[in-house]
Design a protein around this motif. Structure first.
Motif, PDB file in Angstrom:
ATOM      1  N   SER A 112       0.849  -1.201   0.000  1.00 48.08           N
ATOM      2  CA  SER A 112       0.000   0.000   0.000  1.00 48.08           C
ATOM      3  C   SER A 112       0.880   1.245   0.000  1.00 48.08           C
ATOM      4  O   SER A 112       2.024   1.218   0.459  1.00 48.08           O
ATOM      5  CB  SER A 112      -0.910   0.006   1.233  1.00 48.08           C
ATOM      6  N   ILE A 113       0.306   2.333  -0.483  1.00 39.72           N
ATOM      7  CA  ILE A 113       1.039   3.596  -0.536  1.00 39.72           C
ATOM      8  C   ILE A 113       1.320   4.097   0.892  1.00 39.72           C
ATOM      9  O   ILE A 113       2.363   4.709   1.154  1.00 39.72           O
ATOM     10  CB  ILE A 113       0.271   4.647  -1.383  1.00 39.72           C
ATOM     11  N   VAL A 117       4.480   2.517   1.996  1.00 43.55           N
ATOM     12  CA  VAL A 117       5.651   3.100   1.317  1.00 43.55           C
ATOM     13  C   VAL A 117       6.069   4.393   2.011  1.00 43.55           C
ATOM     14  O   VAL A 117       7.243   4.590   2.349  1.00 43.55           O
ATOM     15  CB  VAL A 117       5.347   3.346  -0.180  1.00 43.55           C
ATOM     16  N   MET A 144      19.894   6.085 -12.140  1.00 44.79           N
ATOM     17  CA  MET A 144      19.195   5.165 -11.247  1.00 44.79           C
ATOM     18  C   MET A 144      17.842   5.748 -10.835  1.00 44.79           C
ATOM     19  O   MET A 144      16.834   5.040 -10.763  1.00 44.79           O
ATOM     20  CB  MET A 144      20.070   4.925 -10.011  1.00 44.79           C
ATOM     21  N   THR A 145      17.834   7.044 -10.565  1.00 46.22           N
ATOM     22  CA  THR A 145      16.582   7.706 -10.175  1.00 46.22           C
ATOM     23  C   THR A 145      15.559   7.609 -11.309  1.00 46.22           C
ATOM     24  O   THR A 145      14.380   7.311 -11.066  1.00 46.22           O
ATOM     25  CB  THR A 145      16.835   9.199  -9.834  1.00 46.22           C
ATOM     26  N   ALA A 191      14.302   3.990 -11.523  1.00 42.77           N
ATOM     27  CA  ALA A 191      13.416   3.667 -10.395  1.00 42.77           C
ATOM     28  C   ALA A 191      12.063   4.364 -10.561  1.00 42.77           C
ATOM     29  O   ALA A 191      11.012   3.755 -10.316  1.00 42.77           O
ATOM     30  CB  ALA A 191      14.078   4.096  -9.081  1.00 42.77           C
ATOM     31  N   THR A 192      12.111   5.623 -11.003  1.00 45.51           N
ATOM     32  CA  THR A 192      10.859   6.377 -11.195  1.00 45.51           C
ATOM     33  C   THR A 192       9.988   5.698 -12.252  1.00 45.51           C
ATOM     34  O   THR A 192       8.782   5.506 -12.057  1.00 45.51           O
ATOM     35  CB  THR A 192      11.169   7.831 -11.625  1.00 45.51           C
ATOM     36  N   LEU A 193      10.626   5.332 -13.348  1.00 40.33           N
ATOM     37  CA  LEU A 193       9.889   4.688 -14.438  1.00 40.33           C
ATOM     38  C   LEU A 193       9.320   3.338 -13.997  1.00 40.33           C
ATOM     39  O   LEU A 193       8.170   3.002 -14.305  1.00 40.33           O
ATOM     40  CB  LEU A 193      10.824   4.498 -15.647  1.00 40.33           C
ATOM     41  N   ILE A 237       8.504   2.345 -10.949  1.00 40.06           N
ATOM     42  CA  ILE A 237       7.371   2.542 -10.029  1.00 40.06           C
ATOM     43  C   ILE A 237       6.141   2.999 -10.819  1.00 40.06           C
ATOM     44  O   ILE A 237       5.030   2.527 -10.598  1.00 40.06           O
ATOM     45  CB  ILE A 237       7.725   3.558  -8.910  1.00 40.06           C
ATOM     46  N   PHE A 238       6.392   3.880 -11.783  1.00 42.21           N
ATOM     47  CA  PHE A 238       5.288   4.365 -12.627  1.00 42.21           C
ATOM     48  C   PHE A 238       4.600   3.197 -13.336  1.00 42.21           C
ATOM     49  O   PHE A 238       3.376   3.100 -13.366  1.00 42.21           O
ATOM     50  CB  PHE A 238       5.829   5.370 -13.655  1.00 42.21           C
ATOM     51  N   ILE A 243       2.429   1.035 -11.035  1.00 44.20           N
ATOM     52  CA  ILE A 243       1.139   1.665 -10.716  1.00 44.20           C
ATOM     53  C   ILE A 243       0.230   1.627 -11.953  1.00 44.20           C
ATOM     54  O   ILE A 243      -0.965   1.352 -11.861  1.00 44.20           O
ATOM     55  CB  ILE A 243       1.334   3.120 -10.231  1.00 44.20           C
ATOM     56  N   TRP A 244       0.818   1.873 -13.107  1.00 40.62           N
ATOM     57  CA  TRP A 244       0.039   1.892 -14.355  1.00 40.62           C
ATOM     58  C   TRP A 244      -0.621   0.531 -14.610  1.00 40.62           C
ATOM     59  O   TRP A 244      -1.792   0.440 -14.931  1.00 40.62           O
ATOM     60  CB  TRP A 244       0.965   2.264 -15.511  1.00 40.62           C
ATOM     61  N   SER A 290      -6.659  -0.890  -9.262  1.00 39.85           N
ATOM     62  CA  SER A 290      -6.969   0.229  -8.371  1.00 39.85           C
ATOM     63  C   SER A 290      -7.134  -0.324  -6.957  1.00 39.85           C
ATOM     64  O   SER A 290      -7.490  -1.479  -6.769  1.00 39.85           O
ATOM     65  CB  SER A 290      -8.245   0.936  -8.814  1.00 39.85           C
TER      66      SER A 290
END
Lengths: 353, 465
Positions: free
Chosen positions: B5-6, B9, B438-439, B442-444, B446-447, B450-451, B455
């Protein structure tokens, strides 16, 4: 902490923060549904914009039909009567975009002379925004009115009930269309998270639904946020707002010639949910009555909201039988069986089945 | 608060730096970890957290009595009674209602109108896991030399949040050994931990969910309407779903444990590559299998009293393993299927003994395990049998989604076979990549999770046990 670990921590932190901003709109809907708070009040609109665009992209294909709240104008329907007719008091006719029976407004009636014998009336429907999906295997069933078309809407409680009812119904109506769109953690309060009136409308049109069965409520005893307005639970304004959302669903069903069976809530363990259930049941019942729909009370066989909570019912043969799960909301297999049997009975009573 | 869950995190991102910063004061770090465990547990159910506190109090006292007993005989007696009381709590809260209703049904069939009393106790979340850990604690207390164990020790052990909800079952001996080492309190193998957490999240949130919603849930909801193709897809889909779900969970908590300075027990070793059922149980939910071996099978006599007795012991152990998962006929049947399967394989080995090629053995074992999973997943034995009947309805169409499933299964087995190779490669890559690269990755990542994820917060299958 060693340097590589510290670096990695910062990488993850930045990645999470970026994603939180990118998904802020989704995050807000989630927090609204789960904790009943709006975080958008703390951020300027420009920060929310990227996440709103992503949400639009993600849901573009899901909602080809506009939400109920945005539908203001009724499409004109033209009725052509093949024989002459004199109308002193033009009847108020309602034609449904679903079944072709009900409309709210007749804009033009063409007459070609005086009525001499029984006229034949042809209704020309406006082109619908959504064309029913005829590519599926259900096409024969959709066009065949002798088969029931039932929609099941609600939260996790309905997730337990619907499969049982559908399994029973399919035995007698193998070609029936039974659509279960139940979704856990939903209700009529957190509309930004899940918009039931729109979903019901969308699915009803898509599947040419004749009867809608609705079972929800335990997620709803919380404040309602609409625009910048907040309707605190419990209050008269909350009741009015909640009633308007129930009304929204029932008005659509009524104007589309769809029957509704609204299942009431039984006793709940948590005091807040119990208090909400009392108010909600009253609204469900009154609104169903207003539209001459069925309200199915579960209090008589699963426990009254005026009595203390119990997870058991008494059986003369077997003694106490558990009908509720440990969470004080959901039902055991037996509890689900009792509710689904009643729903099944009500469904079979419907004129259209 | 689920680990995917968010809320978790955000909380973890605040928790870990505070926890690491306390490294110089170990006691404070221990108390902070206990506190976080109880807060997390109370976020699920405050009542359960209170119950756990009482239970821990009992386990601590029982442990002290056992440990302070002079001779081995007395220690064993106290250990047995300590375990018995712990088991009574598990049995009453989790199984009493099931046995009560089953007994009433049986009595009615015998024309005996006897009503058994109701015991209305809510089973705390994760009770099956932490009760077994408590047994392990008492057992450890009976083995170690006399020592003054402070309450904080069992308090931390039983509220250790990475393993509290769904394992792996962390033996007390291993836990306290790691607690006393220098690694405790600071992250170890950070790159591996990040890889585990991310891989586990993808397995659970994206893959297991995709399998469940596309092939499994509908089939088990409406088993009577399934055909051969959809039934096969559901059975294969569920086999992969439960593995990805549970091993995904284990990966996440193993990663979280590494960040605390603990190395959690290994729970999975490519179980679907097993060549026999015995091999499967050495690879699937290993911490439970080993626990049942050490605390049920061996105390029953293991294979020390002849072939037949060994088979009976195996069958008892498998039935207990089935029942451990839940108070339902379906779990008993699932355990019984594995019990019969293992006894059958042993009999084959004894009487015939001809070995199949590894590929054939793997295929046979996988098919057997998949069929048994039907009972594990179904709400009732009727549902399971109805679904099995679906294999005889040959009307199904082989659609695109089935091709995707087959491709997915093929990819799954290819990756499974070279799991450690890929693991090393990715960890090496993480070590090499730093800074903005790396950032961005990691961002991609996580994106994308979620994508492609559902829900809301998906629930882990093993949370219910």
């Amino acid at each position: 902490m060693k340097t590589p670990s510290r670096d990695l921590y910062w990488v993850i932190l930045v990645a999470v923060v970026i994603n939180s901003m990118v998904w802020l709109d989704s995050l807000e809907r989630y927090f609204n549904a789960r904790y009943h708070i709006y975080i958008s009040g703390y951020f300027p609109n420009s920060i929310l914009l990227p996440s709103k665009i992503i949400h639009e992209v993600m849901t573009r294909n899901e909602h080809s039909i506009p939400p109920v709240s945005t539908v203001k104008v009724i499409q004109p329907v033209k009725i052509v009567i093949s024989q002459p007719v004199t109308l002193t008091n033009p009847p108020l006719v309602k034609i449904s975009p679903v079944s072709g029976v009900v409309v709210q407004q007749v804009l033009k009636i063409e007459t070609t002379g005086l009525l001499t014998s029984k006229p034949t009336i042809k209704i020309q429907h406006p082109k619908q925004a959504y064309e029913p999906d005829t590519s599926s295997d259900h096409i024969d069933m959709i066009n065949d009115d002798s088969n029931p078309k039932v929609l099941f809407a609600g939260d996790s409680m309905m997730q337990g009930v619907a499969p049982m009812v559908i399994t029973r119904m399919r035995k007698d109506y193998p070609k029936g269309v039974f659509v279960d769109v139940s979704k856990p953690s939903t209700g009529l309060v957190a509309m930004r998270y899940f918009d039931w009136p729109s979903k019901i409308r969308e699915e009803s049109i898509k599947h040419h639904i004749q009867v809608i069965v609705i079972f929800l409520g335990p997620n709803d005893p919380w404040d309602i946020f609409e625009g910048k307005k907040r309707y605190s639970f419990p209050s008269e304004s909350w009741e009015d707002k909640y009633r308007s959302r129930v009304d929204n669903v029932l008005d659509f069903a009524s104007s589309s010639g769809i029957r509704v069976i609204w299942i009431g809530l039984p006793v709940m363990r948590d005091e807040r949910i119990k208090k909400g259930a009392k108010i909600e049941n009253r609204i469900f019942q009154e609104e169903a009555q207003k539209y001459k729909f069925d309200y199915l009370s579960t209090e008589d066989f699963l426990g009254s909201l005026d009595e203390p909570y119990t997870k058991y019912i008494d059986d003369p043969q077997k003694g106490k039988l558990a009908v509720r799960l440990d969470d004080g909301v959901h039902f055991t297999h037996l509890g689900l069986h009792l509710i689904s049997s009643r729903v099944d009975e009500y469904l079979r009573k419907q004129e259209k089945l | 608060m689920s680990f995917v869950s968010i809320e978790f995190v955000f909380t973890a991102l605040v928790f870990y730096p505070i926890f690491w910063s306390l490294k110089t004061n170990k006691s404070l770090q221990v108390y902070f970890l206990i506190f976080s465990g109880y807060v997390l547990y109370a976020s699920w159910s405050p009542g359960s957290a209170v119950a756990l506190l009482y239970f821990t109090g009992y386990i601590w006292l029982a442990g002290r009595w056992i440990n302070s007993a002079g001779d081995i005989g007395k220690r064993r007696l106290l250990l047995a009674s300590g375990i018995l009381v712990g088991m009574v709590w598990l049995l009453v809260s989790k199984y009493y209602e099931f046995f009560r209703q089953s007994a009433v049904e049986v009595l009615l069939h015998l024309d005996l109108h006897i009503l058994l009393p109701v015991v209305d106790i809510v089973a705390p979340v994760g009770i099956s896991f932490f009760t077994f850990q408590a047994i392990s604690y008492l057992s450890w207390q009976s083995q170690i030399e006399l020592q003054d164990t402070r309450f904080a020790k069992p308090l931390l052990y039983l509220a250790f949040w990475p393993t509290h909800f769904a394992g792996p079952i962390f033996r007390a001996k291993d836990f306290f050994k790691q607690l006393s080492q220098d690694d405790f309190g600071s992250p170890i193998h950070t790159e591996l931990a990040v890889y585990y957490i991310f891989l586990g999240t993808v397995q659970k949130v994206v893959l297991a969910n995709w399998l469940g919603s596309n092939f499994v849930d509908e089939a088990f909801k409406y088993p009577d309407t399934q055909n051969a193709v959809s039934t096969l897809a559901a059975v294969l889909g569920y086999a992969l779903q439960i593995f990805l779900d549970f091993s995904g969970y284990t990966l996440i908590v193993t990663g979280l444990g590494l960040l605390l300075g603990f190395t959690l027990p290994i729970n999975f070793r490519q179980p679907y590559l097993a060549v026999s059922l015995k091999d499967f149980w050495r690879r699937w939910h290993i911490s439970l299998s080993m626990f049942i071996r050490d605390y049920v099978y061996i105390p029953l006599g293991g294979n020390r009293f002849g072939y037949i007795r060994a088979q009976i012991n195996i069958m008892i152990a498998m039935l207990i393993s089935g029942l451990w998962h839940g108070a339902s006929n379906t779990f008993i049947v699932w355990g019984a299927i594995h019990a019969i399967g293992m006894a059958g394989q042993n009999l084959y080995k004894k009487l015939i003994g001809i070995k199949f090629p590894a590929l054939v053995s793997r295929l046979m074992t996988f098919s057997f395990v998949c069929l048994a999973w039907i009972f594990f997943r179904a709400d009732s034995t009727d549902t399971a049998l109805q679904l099995i009947k679906g294999f005889s309805r040959y009307s199904g169409k082989f659609g695109n989604q089935h091709i995707y499933l087959l491709l997915f299964i093929a990819l799954f087995f290819i990756l499974s076979a070279r799991k450690y190779y890929y693991e090393q490669r990715v960890v090496h890559l993480i070590k090499l990549m730093r800074g903005w690269k790396m950032t961005a990755v990691a961002t991609l990542m996580i994106f994308m999770v979620i994508w492609f994820g559902p829900s809301g917060v998906p629930e882990f299958i093993y949370y219910r046990f």
